[in-house]
Design an enzyme around this catalytic site. Structure first.
Site: not given
Length: 397
Positions: A72-73, A153, A181, A201-203, A239, A326
């Site tokens: 996300g950042s 968040n 979020q 963001s995936g996590h 990549t 963060c």
């Protein structure tokens, strides 16, 4: 010892589906998607399918409008840099955002300010909400970009994104939303919501760390922040992290398919937890109760410090946070809570509990038993709490 994880806003556990496809991709589709041989082309086809899946979950009109990033950042920074660069070409050097954005947005805006851009940060009020009227009043003839987060968040407040997007579209201003979020937890339609760029963001929804995406609608030529190869249509060199990307697409599809069921369960747990913690004296619930992420609980207990609270809760098996992961190394109170108008002394006593579908009624029972005991203990040894009880200290909230 019983351990309860309630810090899902910081990161989520990788789902079994995401873990399985991650390993399968590493084992069977390990080629470079840019290579012309068979294993490379198999990887390219897998990458395209993941891009289509992510686009479908956001109702993006074209899969090529999805650009994969490290998270996300990076997506936030690229979106802001893109809006600024497009504006500068037209002589427009004004950007509108809010005071309680994630630092990935705020710190990037500070850099842009040093480069000559004028930044307007909107107030969010006690409820932690931005209104479309505020945005419209802030837009000027030289405004090139508006960036408002989809859901906060720390306090979980959900912004009226579709209405804000409509205001921006009306005035011909690019609209970006940090939806880190929100993706996987709230229904999102980038077309219906008038979103020009969106970060994810995936996590945050069961995928591995280190992979995210930026949606940019057709016609937006992204500004590179990583130069090198021609990957991601030449807009993001390096990549591709194919196992992570495929796992993220799978986790997102799973989250969207189960969203209604999970939301109903988690919202009930959240409401019960908020109601129980609110019974403690001089406890403040931060943010709107109506417009709130299903799993977010954010409260301040006057007279104590959040760091001591977290350490004692961890000793009892409750894994939580006091704000954004963060900024966990900072001794300053949350900028989000200060933006709500809370005094520094009150903001220091914050607790964020972020639940998901893995949490249970038994978890809530345990937290409602243990958290009040820890709060009472900390207050019993706090000179600040003693002064509050004697009426020597009173915070205007």
């Amino acid at each position: 010892m019983k351990r309860i994880y309630v810090d899902n806003a910081a990161t989520t556990r990788v789902t079994e589906t995401a873990r399985r496809v991650f390993i399968e991709t590493m084992d069977n589709t390990w080629g470079n998607p840019s290579s012309l041989h068979s294993i490379g082309q198999a990887a390219a086809e897998t990458l395209l399918k993941a891009r289509q899946d992510v686009a479908g979950c956001l109702n993006a009109p074209r899969e090529r409008d999805i650009y994969f990033t490290s998270g996300g950042s990076e997506a936030d920074n690229q979106a802001l840099r893109t809006g600024a660069a497009m504006g500068k070409k037209k002589g427009k050097m004004h950007i509108v955002s809010t005071k309680f954005e994630h630092h990935a947005v705020l710190h990037c805006l500070k850099k842009l300010e040093k480069e000559g851009f004028e930044i307007t940060l909107l107030d969010v009020g006690r409820e932690g909400l931005v209104t479309p009227q505020q945005v419209e009043e802030a837009i000027r003839p030289d405004t090139c970009l508006v960036s408002v987060m989809f859901a906060n968040n720390e306090i979980g407040t959900i912004q009226p994104i579709a209405e804000i997007g409509a205001v921006c579209r009306k005035h011909g201003v690019l609209f970006h939303t940090d939806a880190v979020q929100a993706v996987g937890h709230l229904p999102i339609d980038v077309q219906a919501m008038n979103i020009d760029m969106l970060s994810m963001s995936g996590h945050k929804f069961g995928a591995p760390k280190g992979v995210g995406a930026l949606y940019a609608r057709n016609g937006i030529w992204l500004t590179n922040i990583i130069d090198g190869g021609a990957q991601e249509r030449g807009r993001r060199a390096g990549t591709e992290n194919l196992p992570g990307i495929v796992a993220m697409a799978a986790a997102l599809q799973e989250a969207c398919a189960n969203m209604e069921e999970h939301s109903k369960k988690v919202t009930a747990l959240r409401d019960r937890l908020i109601e129980g913690l609110s019974q403690l004296p001089l406890t403040i619930v931060n943010g709107s109760l109506e417009h709130r992420l299903p799993g977010n609980v954010n409260v301040c207990f006057q007279g104590i410090e959040g760091e001591s609270l977290l350490l004692l809760l961890d000793a009892k098996g409750i894994e939580a946070s006091s704000g954004s992961a963060c900024t966990s190394g900072s001794l300053d109170p949350s900028h989000v809570l200060l933006a709500l108008g809370l005094p520094h002394e009150v903001a220091h006593g914050s607790l964020r509990l972020s639940l998901n579908q893995d949490n249970t009624e038994e978890d809530v029972d345990y937290m409602l038993k243990e958290i009040p005991q820890v709060v009472s203990y900390l207050r019993s040894i706090s000179p600040v709490w003693e002064a509050i009880e004697k009426g020597e200290i009173h915070y205007a909230i």
